[in-house]
Design a protein around this motif. Structure first.
Motif, PDB file in Angstrom:
ATOM      1  N   ARG A 296       5.871   6.920   1.408  1.00 46.50           N
ATOM      2  CA  ARG A 296       4.799   6.460   2.290  1.00 46.50           C
ATOM      3  C   ARG A 296       4.362   5.060   1.861  1.00 46.50           C
ATOM      4  O   ARG A 296       3.961   4.850   0.714  1.00 46.50           O
ATOM      5  CB  ARG A 296       3.628   7.435   2.207  1.00 46.50           C
ATOM      6  CG  ARG A 296       2.405   7.038   2.983  1.00 46.50           C
ATOM      7  CD  ARG A 296       1.339   8.118   2.871  1.00 46.50           C
ATOM      8  NE  ARG A 296       0.091   7.713   3.497  1.00 46.50           N
ATOM      9  CZ  ARG A 296      -0.968   8.503   3.623  1.00 46.50           C
ATOM     10  NH1 ARG A 296      -0.920   9.736   3.158  1.00 46.50           N
ATOM     11  NH2 ARG A 296      -2.061   8.073   4.197  1.00 46.50           N
ATOM     12  N   PHE A 297       4.415   4.099   2.785  1.00 46.03           N
ATOM     13  CA  PHE A 297       4.037   2.737   2.410  1.00 46.03           C
ATOM     14  C   PHE A 297       3.755   1.896   3.647  1.00 46.03           C
ATOM     15  O   PHE A 297       4.172   2.200   4.763  1.00 46.03           O
ATOM     16  CB  PHE A 297       5.146   2.063   1.599  1.00 46.03           C
ATOM     17  CG  PHE A 297       6.385   1.748   2.402  1.00 46.03           C
ATOM     18  CD1 PHE A 297       6.520   0.533   3.080  1.00 46.03           C
ATOM     19  CD2 PHE A 297       7.413   2.669   2.502  1.00 46.03           C
ATOM     20  CE1 PHE A 297       7.649   0.253   3.837  1.00 46.03           C
ATOM     21  CE2 PHE A 297       8.550   2.393   3.262  1.00 46.03           C
ATOM     22  CZ  PHE A 297       8.669   1.181   3.930  1.00 46.03           C
TER      23      PHE A 297
ATOM     24  N   ILE B 265       6.306  -0.490   7.907  1.00 41.31           N
ATOM     25  CA  ILE B 265       5.680   0.762   7.485  1.00 41.31           C
ATOM     26  C   ILE B 265       6.767   1.814   7.276  1.00 41.31           C
ATOM     27  O   ILE B 265       7.934   1.607   7.597  1.00 41.31           O
ATOM     28  CB  ILE B 265       4.634   1.274   8.501  1.00 41.31           C
ATOM     29  CG1 ILE B 265       5.288   1.606   9.854  1.00 41.31           C
ATOM     30  CG2 ILE B 265       3.512   0.266   8.670  1.00 41.31           C
ATOM     31  CD1 ILE B 265       4.334   2.307  10.829  1.00 41.31           C
ATOM     32  N   ASP B 266       6.348   2.942   6.730  1.00 36.14           N
ATOM     33  CA  ASP B 266       7.300   3.981   6.323  1.00 36.14           C
ATOM     34  C   ASP B 266       7.962   4.666   7.514  1.00 36.14           C
ATOM     35  O   ASP B 266       7.634   4.419   8.673  1.00 36.14           O
ATOM     36  CB  ASP B 266       6.578   5.026   5.459  1.00 36.14           C
ATOM     37  CG  ASP B 266       5.395   5.642   6.181  1.00 36.14           C
ATOM     38  OD1 ASP B 266       5.605   6.521   7.030  1.00 36.14           O
ATOM     39  OD2 ASP B 266       4.250   5.232   5.899  1.00 36.14           O
TER      40      ASP B 266
ATOM     41  N   ALA C 160       0.848  -1.191   0.000  1.00 36.84           N
ATOM     42  CA  ALA C 160       0.000   0.000   0.000  1.00 36.84           C
ATOM     43  C   ALA C 160       0.881   1.237   0.000  1.00 36.84           C
ATOM     44  O   ALA C 160       1.950   1.259   0.608  1.00 36.84           O
ATOM     45  CB  ALA C 160      -0.917  -0.002   1.226  1.00 36.84           C
ATOM     46  N   GLY C 161       0.428   2.285  -0.672  1.00 39.02           N
ATOM     47  CA  GLY C 161       1.218   3.498  -0.747  1.00 39.02           C
ATOM     48  C   GLY C 161       2.046   3.555  -2.006  1.00 39.02           C
ATOM     49  O   GLY C 161       1.902   2.731  -2.914  1.00 39.02           O
ATOM     50  N   LYS C 162       2.936   4.505  -2.062  1.00 42.62           N
ATOM     51  CA  LYS C 162       3.754   4.727  -3.251  1.00 42.62           C
ATOM     52  C   LYS C 162       5.226   4.878  -2.868  1.00 42.62           C
ATOM     53  O   LYS C 162       5.796   5.966  -2.924  1.00 42.62           O
ATOM     54  CB  LYS C 162       3.288   5.986  -3.992  1.00 42.62           C
ATOM     55  CG  LYS C 162       1.862   5.916  -4.518  1.00 42.62           C
ATOM     56  CD  LYS C 162       1.721   4.874  -5.626  1.00 42.62           C
ATOM     57  CE  LYS C 162       0.298   4.859  -6.180  1.00 42.62           C
ATOM     58  NZ  LYS C 162       0.132   3.823  -7.212  1.00 42.62           N
ATOM     59  N   PRO C 163       5.886   3.780  -2.478  1.00 41.98           N
ATOM     60  CA  PRO C 163       7.306   3.903  -2.140  1.00 41.98           C
ATOM     61  C   PRO C 163       8.170   3.998  -3.387  1.00 41.98           C
ATOM     62  O   PRO C 163       7.714   3.748  -4.506  1.00 41.98           O
ATOM     63  CB  PRO C 163       7.585   2.600  -1.385  1.00 41.98           C
ATOM     64  CG  PRO C 163       6.647   1.610  -2.007  1.00 41.98           C
ATOM     65  CD  PRO C 163       5.394   2.402  -2.315  1.00 41.98           C
TER      66      PRO C 163
END
Length: 622
Positions: free
Chosen positions: A113-114, A130-131, A72-75
């Motif tokens: 953010r991920f 997590i980030d 999830a998110g855009k790392p």
């Protein structure tokens, strides 16, 4: 949003349906509504299974042999080779390959953010992470050989092996902190990841650690001109990179951070952005004047809304219900109405200024605590003399300047970070006055302070301001403000980015000299000085305010809010969560003394009752 559900290294129930109510591990980047019915169940290595429900575009799910990744998110990758691989194969595939080559060490090269869950069926391993700032959430529980994980505690407690039993300690911590500080959750033996934390399950053993920490430097040379130029470049780049679509707006409170983000958006786009501001018809709480100054300075298209007591009454049950744990930050209300206004206006993304205080030294307590730290640096004989003369002065003699001297010595004698809690409502009242005996038996009143001490002591710096900021990155930002903004934007169906928490800016701020953050009592000295020709003068010189809600005042004036608060506190007492005598005492003090001060605890208790009402399966131990 998408869901991932499953379990690792536990027995596989036959024909398990793809339904979260069966509790197959929970979810990642999930929310309970709006899911596609499409789904597929993967069995990996014979003993591990993960079920996936996905709505395209929200969470990337990738299966490769016995490896499964939900991301999830855009790392992005800091490593050039991995970045090139991701450009060719996609981020998820590059992560799986990095896992094969590096194992958990791959996290050191991730940016952005991920949250991720990686399951290796062949090796019976799992990795959760997590980030670096905790913008994404991930929770887990270990039940025997089964690792249960999900984006929320609701997802984890949906598993039949995880009983949603409220931990009295976490209940106390919530009252103390107005949220449940990580790594605990409101439920017994269910945990949430801290910023930059990972969980690695291997051979049945669970290990947690941190793959990154703020790289504070205590011996950085003074080179203001170079730092100022670099700062302006990084600030502009971070805002540009966060502006990922045209339908973007900005929160604008009129404070330093939101004004800076809005101004940089104007610079990047060549025109003023759409900004969204909230006001209150209450003395001491309305900052619309400063929002208008910033909007005019940068040529923004300003959108304004004044929140009313009726708005607050409408929002209370919605806000309480969307959180998976009790959440008592009252500024969630204006955040929600601001995000809702932007969404109704056609915006799909908002930029928020959160984080600037915690990396550049903007919270008032940083300057306040420096005054008390001077006492600790005084020679030991002088401290002993002052403590002997003033520290134990009886009330009858402690008048005027002598009282101030006694209070100073007493507070200065308390070490950080404990000293910051001397005015905490729970500290002043005492746990025994608030909680019934059956719950008192299950709590350690020192626990919230112990959590803070661990984070404060884990800082890679000896400078007080860096240690305090490191603590605030965890408890003020990740545990509270980011959860507030992200969840309220979710409730309003709008995405949010945090450009001031770009890793490049964080690394830059960490290496600045400590006195660049707070100098001679001036907060954010470097930040404001470097932008003195960019920000409005009124923004530079305004005092720290925040995004407070005048609930305590409005409760005295508005019958509906008063009735809601009284009913909620009475219900909480009937549940046996708080003592009826404390409820009576709190409401009487609110009527007769400082309405805003006592209104804070009333709000915290009211939101707890509304959360319990929205989570009927949550059971209170004790």
């Amino acid at each position: 949003m998408s869901k991932i559900c499953g379990w690792l290294d536990g027995p596989n129930p036959p024909n398990a349906p793809l339904d979260d109510r069966t509790g197959l591990i929970g979810s990642m980047a999930e929310r309970l509504g709006g899911l596609s019915d499409a789904g597929v169940q993967f069995r990996l290595g014979g003993r591990a299974a993960v079920a996936v429900r996905a709505r395209p575009g929200d969470t990337e799910v990738c299966k490769d042999g016995d490896l499964l990744l939900a991301l999830a998110g855009k790392p992005s990758w800091a490593d050039a080779d991995l970045a090139a691989r991701a450009a060719h194969t996609g981020m998820a595939q590059s992560l799986l390959q990095a896992w094969r080559e590096r194992g958990p060490a791959l996290l050191e090269s991730l940016r952005g953010r991920f949250s991720l869950a990686l399951v290796d069926g062949a090796r019976h391993e799992a990795l959760l992470a997590i980030d670096r700032v905790g913008a994404q959430e991930l929770c887990y529980a270990l039940r025997g050989s089964t690792l249960v994980f999900g984006a929320t505690t609701d997802a984890v407690t949906a598993h039949p092996a995880v009983r949603p039993a409220i931990d009295p300690q976490s209940l106390y911590d919530y009252l103390y902190c107005h949220m449940v500080p990580a790594p605990a959750t409101i439920y017994r033996d269910v945990f949430k990841l801290l910023p930059a934390q990972y969980v690695h399950l291997r051979d049945g053993a669970l290990r947690t650690g941190f793959y990154w920490s703020m790289p504070y430097a205590d011996d950085t040379p003074d080179d203001y001109a170079r730092y100022a130029a670099q700062f302006r470049e990084l600030l502009e780049a971070s805002v540009r990179d966060a502006t990922t679509r045209d339908s973007v707006g900005a929160f604008l409170s009129g404070g330093t951070d939101s004004s800076t983000v809005a101004g940089m958006m104007a610079r990047v786009a060549g025109r003023g952005p759409d900004t969204y501001s909230i006001g209150f018809d209450a003395d001491g709480f309305d900052e619309m004047e400063f929002a208008r100054i910033a909007a005019g300075h940068f040529g923004c298209t300003a959108h304004e809304y004044y929140v009313t007591p009726a708005d607050v009454a409408e929002a209370i049950p919605k806000i309480a219900a969307i959180y998976d744990e009790p959440f008592g930050n009252a500024s969630a209300v204006p955040t929600y109405f601001c995000a809702r206004m932007a969404r109704a206006d056609g915006r799909t993304l908002m930029l928020a200024g959160d984080g600037g205080d915690e990396i550049f030294g903007g919270n008032a307590r940083y300057a306040d605590q420096e005054v008390f730290e001077r006492y600790g640096r005084a020679p030991a004989p002088l401290r002993a003399l002052l403590n002997g003369v003033l520290g134990h002065l009886p009330d009858a003699l402690a008048v005027g300047v002598l009282r101030k001297g006694r209070n100073y010595v007493q507070r200065a004698s308390i070490p950080l970070p404990d000293r910051m809690e001397v005015f905490n409502h729970v500290e002043r009242e005492g746990a025994s006055r608030i909680l019934p005996e059956r719950l008192l038996r299950g709590i350690d009143p020192d626990h919230p302070r112990a959590i803070a001490r661990e984070v404060y002591g884990r800082t890679r710096s000896q400078a007080m301001v860096n240690r305090m900021m490191h603590l605030d990155l965890k408890q003020t930002l990740a545990d509270s403000d980011l959860r507030k903004v992200s969840r309220m934007c979710e409730l309003a169906d709008i995405e949010v980015h945090y450009p001031l928490l770009d890793e490049r800016l964080m690394d830059f701020s960490a290496m600045l000299p400590a006195d660049y953050k707070v100098r001679n009592g001036q907060l954010r000295w470097f930040f404001k000085d470097a932008l003195k020709d960019f920000l409005p003068q009124a923004t530079i010189t305004k005092s720290k305010h925040g995004f407070g809600l005048p609930f305590g005042l409005w409760m005295q004036q508005d019958p509906q809010l008063s009735r809601m608060a009284h009913d909620a506190l009475d219900a909480l007492a009937q549940r046996g969560v708080v003592q009826p005598a404390f409820v009576k005492h709190l409401l009487e003090r609110h009527r007769s003394e400082h309405a805003s001060y006592y209104g804070v605890m009333i709000w915290v208790l009211m939101m707890l009752e509304h959360w319990l009402a929205a989570h009927p399966n949550a059971r209170l131990d004790g």
